[in-house]
Design an enzyme around this catalytic site. Structure first.
Site, PDB file in Angstrom:
ATOM      1  N   LEU A   1      33.914  31.951  36.577  1.00  0.00           N
ATOM      2  CA  LEU A   1      34.893  33.137  36.302  1.00  0.00           C
ATOM      3  C   LEU A   1      34.369  34.158  37.412  1.00  0.00           C
ATOM      4  CD1 LEU A   1      34.240  33.062  32.286  1.00  0.00           C
ATOM      5  CD2 LEU A   1      36.442  33.000  33.694  1.00  0.00           C
ATOM      6  N   PRO A   2      35.092  35.150  37.521  1.00  0.00           N
ATOM      7  CA  PRO A   2      35.057  36.256  38.766  1.00  0.00           C
ATOM      8  C   PRO A   2      33.561  37.048  38.762  1.00  0.00           C
ATOM      9  CG  PRO A   2      37.094  36.230  37.695  1.00  0.00           C
ATOM     10  CD  PRO A   2      36.367  35.515  36.750  1.00  0.00           C
TER      11      PRO A   2
ATOM     12  N   THR B   1      29.229  32.935  39.937  1.00  0.00           N
ATOM     13  CA  THR B   1      28.256  34.029  40.615  1.00  0.00           C
ATOM     14  C   THR B   1      28.091  35.207  39.815  1.00  0.00           C
ATOM     15  OG1 THR B   1      28.498  32.826  42.737  1.00  0.00           O
ATOM     16  CG2 THR B   1      27.204  34.929  42.739  1.00  0.00           C
TER      17      THR B   1
ATOM     18  N   LYS C   1      20.475  32.104  44.364  1.00  0.00           N
ATOM     19  CA  LYS C   1      21.949  32.166  44.776  1.00  0.00           C
ATOM     20  C   LYS C   1      21.997  33.586  45.600  1.00  0.00           C
ATOM     21  CE  LYS C   1      26.270  32.494  45.414  1.00  0.00           C
ATOM     22  NZ  LYS C   1      27.325  31.363  46.126  1.00  0.00           N
TER      23      LYS C   1
ATOM     24  N   LYS D   1      30.020  41.140  47.589  1.00  0.00           N
ATOM     25  CA  LYS D   1      29.790  40.960  46.074  1.00  0.00           C
ATOM     26  C   LYS D   1      28.273  40.216  45.834  1.00  0.00           C
ATOM     27  CE  LYS D   1      30.599  37.828  42.125  1.00  0.00           C
ATOM     28  NZ  LYS D   1      31.286  36.973  41.518  1.00  0.00           N
TER      29      LYS D   1
HETATM   30  P1  NAD Z   1      39.202  32.972  41.534  1.00  0.00           P
HETATM   31  O1  NAD Z   1      39.491  34.370  41.246  1.00  0.00           O
HETATM   32  O2  NAD Z   1      40.077  32.333  42.404  1.00  0.00           O
HETATM   33  O3  NAD Z   1      39.169  32.346  40.181  1.00  0.00           O
HETATM   34  C1  NAD Z   1      38.626  32.905  38.911  1.00  0.00           C
HETATM   35  C2  NAD Z   1      39.496  32.475  37.720  1.00  0.00           C
HETATM   36  O4  NAD Z   1      39.086  33.004  36.392  1.00  0.00           O
HETATM   37  C3  NAD Z   1      40.972  33.076  37.927  1.00  0.00           C
HETATM   38  O5  NAD Z   1      41.927  31.858  37.971  1.00  0.00           O
HETATM   39  C4  NAD Z   1      41.146  33.923  36.735  1.00  0.00           C
HETATM   40  O6  NAD Z   1      42.515  33.709  35.741  1.00  0.00           O
HETATM   41  C5  NAD Z   1      40.144  33.227  35.700  1.00  0.00           C
HETATM   42  N1  NAD Z   1      39.708  34.281  34.745  1.00  0.00           N
HETATM   43  C6  NAD Z   1      39.259  35.521  34.765  1.00  0.00           C
HETATM   44  N2  NAD Z   1      39.140  35.877  33.472  1.00  0.00           N
HETATM   45  C7  NAD Z   1      39.349  35.019  32.654  1.00  0.00           C
HETATM   46  C8  NAD Z   1      39.089  34.821  30.948  1.00  0.00           C
HETATM   47  N3  NAD Z   1      38.814  35.980  30.381  1.00  0.00           N
HETATM   48  N4  NAD Z   1      39.493  33.698  30.720  1.00  0.00           N
HETATM   49  C9  NAD Z   1      40.019  32.762  31.332  1.00  0.00           C
HETATM   50  N5  NAD Z   1      40.099  32.701  32.757  1.00  0.00           N
HETATM   51  C10 NAD Z   1      39.736  33.710  33.432  1.00  0.00           C
HETATM   52  O7  NAD Z   1      37.655  33.070  41.855  1.00  0.00           O
HETATM   53  P2  NAD Z   1      36.975  31.914  42.734  1.00  0.00           P
HETATM   54  O8  NAD Z   1      37.157  32.024  44.004  1.00  0.00           O
HETATM   55  O9  NAD Z   1      37.180  30.631  42.049  1.00  0.00           O
HETATM   56  O10 NAD Z   1      35.526  32.112  42.403  1.00  0.00           O
HETATM   57  C11 NAD Z   1      34.878  31.915  40.978  1.00  0.00           C
HETATM   58  C12 NAD Z   1      33.556  32.529  40.984  1.00  0.00           C
HETATM   59  O11 NAD Z   1      32.688  31.277  42.126  1.00  0.00           O
HETATM   60  C13 NAD Z   1      32.984  33.602  41.391  1.00  0.00           C
HETATM   61  O12 NAD Z   1      32.101  34.163  40.632  1.00  0.00           O
HETATM   62  C14 NAD Z   1      32.495  33.707  42.714  1.00  0.00           C
HETATM   63  O13 NAD Z   1      31.589  34.650  43.074  1.00  0.00           O
HETATM   64  C15 NAD Z   1      32.123  32.228  42.850  1.00  0.00           C
HETATM   65  N6  NAD Z   1      31.960  31.590  44.266  1.00  0.00           N
HETATM   66  C16 NAD Z   1      33.215  31.703  44.947  1.00  0.00           C
HETATM   67  C17 NAD Z   1      33.095  31.162  46.359  1.00  0.00           C
HETATM   68  C18 NAD Z   1      34.288  30.811  47.109  1.00  0.00           C
HETATM   69  O14 NAD Z   1      34.381  30.490  48.433  1.00  0.00           O
HETATM   70  N7  NAD Z   1      35.603  31.164  46.564  1.00  0.00           N
HETATM   71  C19 NAD Z   1      32.019  30.440  46.751  1.00  0.00           C
HETATM   72  C20 NAD Z   1      30.695  30.367  45.899  1.00  0.00           C
HETATM   73  C21 NAD Z   1      30.756  30.937  44.693  1.00  0.00           C
END
Ligand code: NAD
Length: 292
Positions: free
Chosen positions: A64-65, A93, A168, A243
């Protein structure tokens, strides 16, 4: 194993697909219709809510975000609906304090839970080559390990609850600071009249060497292929680096730690993001430091 997957965005989508490939039955839920449709294409079955997804699952994985989403999803839906004995793995994260709070709440309801944030971006999530940094008890870690192994190349136990998040954010604070320092050095070398390739040849085998220089060089045409060679597209977005730096300085504040380099990196990445560059790779900070 029956696994509920909550949050199938850029990262979660690829991770859930790898659980399917490993032979697990994956029940997906996301607020986004598009994310759910992608998950279905990858072989997941779709649930109508988090509560429905977790009801008969042996394990729950979330991606999740931010901390507020994790707190809300577990507090409002997972704890009340999960089957007894289910294992929870939060791979998002988030801030250390929320991770510890949610894991303690899970324990008080009789559930084992780990925080398991990742290193590696969208390509590593899709390719199953993430590194997981895991916080939790030995027993929770041993149960989580085979599930995480299906989505990554390394699974490392960082200690008790919240320590995955600690690893992390400390790692990414170091990365942010070394990237800024590397960019500053390249910009200064250039202004003094030193050829950047010659500076790279010297510094990459001298004491200034770092991963930011030799694996992810912020200048195009120097060192191995990196986002700089693709106009700073792809890679690790400036907004995500910002972030993580904010999480690091927040954690430092909570324990009264002094992180002046982390603070400086945060301020500089905030300037870059505020200038509308949040979607570009974090090594693009060299353009700001060169006055471009
Ligand atoms: P993203 O925004 O693409 O995906 C998050 C998903 O969560 C979305 O599809 C959203 O609709 C869903 N969501 C939000 N609230 C919700 C709820 N209450 N119930 C169900 N679904 C819900 O983000 P991402 O890039 O996939 O990143 C996700 C996590 O991974 C974050 O914490 C980010 O910091 C971490 N991260 C991302 C990366 C990257 O390169 N994108 C790398 C390492 C870590």
């Amino acid at each position: 194993m029956k696994i509920a997957f909550i949050g199938l965005g850029n990262m979660g989508g690829g991770m859930a697909a790898n659980l399917v490939k490993a032979g697990h039955e994956v029940i997906a839920f996301d607020l986004s219709e598009a994310a759910l449709a992608h998950a279905e294409e990858a072989g997941c079955s779709r649930a109508t809510s988090t509560a429905a997804a977790v009801a008969s699952a042996d394990a729950v994985v979330s991606m999740l975000p931010a901390g507020k989403h994790v707190d809300m999803v577990y507090g409002n839906e997972v704890f009340g609906s999960a089957a007894s004995g289910a294992l929870f793995l939060d791979c998002s994260t988030i801030d250390v304090a929320t991770a510890r709070k949610v894991i303690a709440a899970a324990a008080s309801k009789g559930f084992e839970m780990v925080d398991a944030p990742v290193s590696g971006g969208i390509a590593a999530a899709a390719g199953g080559t993430l590194t997981f940094m895991v916080g939790g008890t030995d027993s929770a870690f041993e149960r989580a390990r085979p599930i995480l192994s299906a989505m990554g190349k390394a699974v490392i136990h960082a200690g008790s609850a919240g320590n995955g998040q600690a690893a992390k954010i400390c790692n990414n604070m170091l990365l942010g600071a070394t990237m800024v320092a590397t960019c500053e050095a390249f910009a200064l070398a250039e202004k003094i009249g030193l050829d950047p390739q010659i500076f790279y040849d010297i510094s990459s085998v001298s004491s200034g060497q770092s991963w930011s220089m030799t694996s992810y060089c912020p200048l195009p045409g120097i060192g191995p292929q990196s986002p700089a060679d693709n106009n700073y597209q792809g890679g690790f977005a400036t907004a995500l680096m910002l972030k993580d730096l904010k999480l690091a300085t927040q954690a430092a504040h909570a324990v009264d730690a002094s992180v002046p380099m982390g603070n400086a990196a945060e301020a500089l990445y905030q300037m870059l993001a505020s200038a509308g560059e949040g979607g570009r790779d974090f090594s693009a900070i060299i353009e700001m430091l060169r006055g471009k």
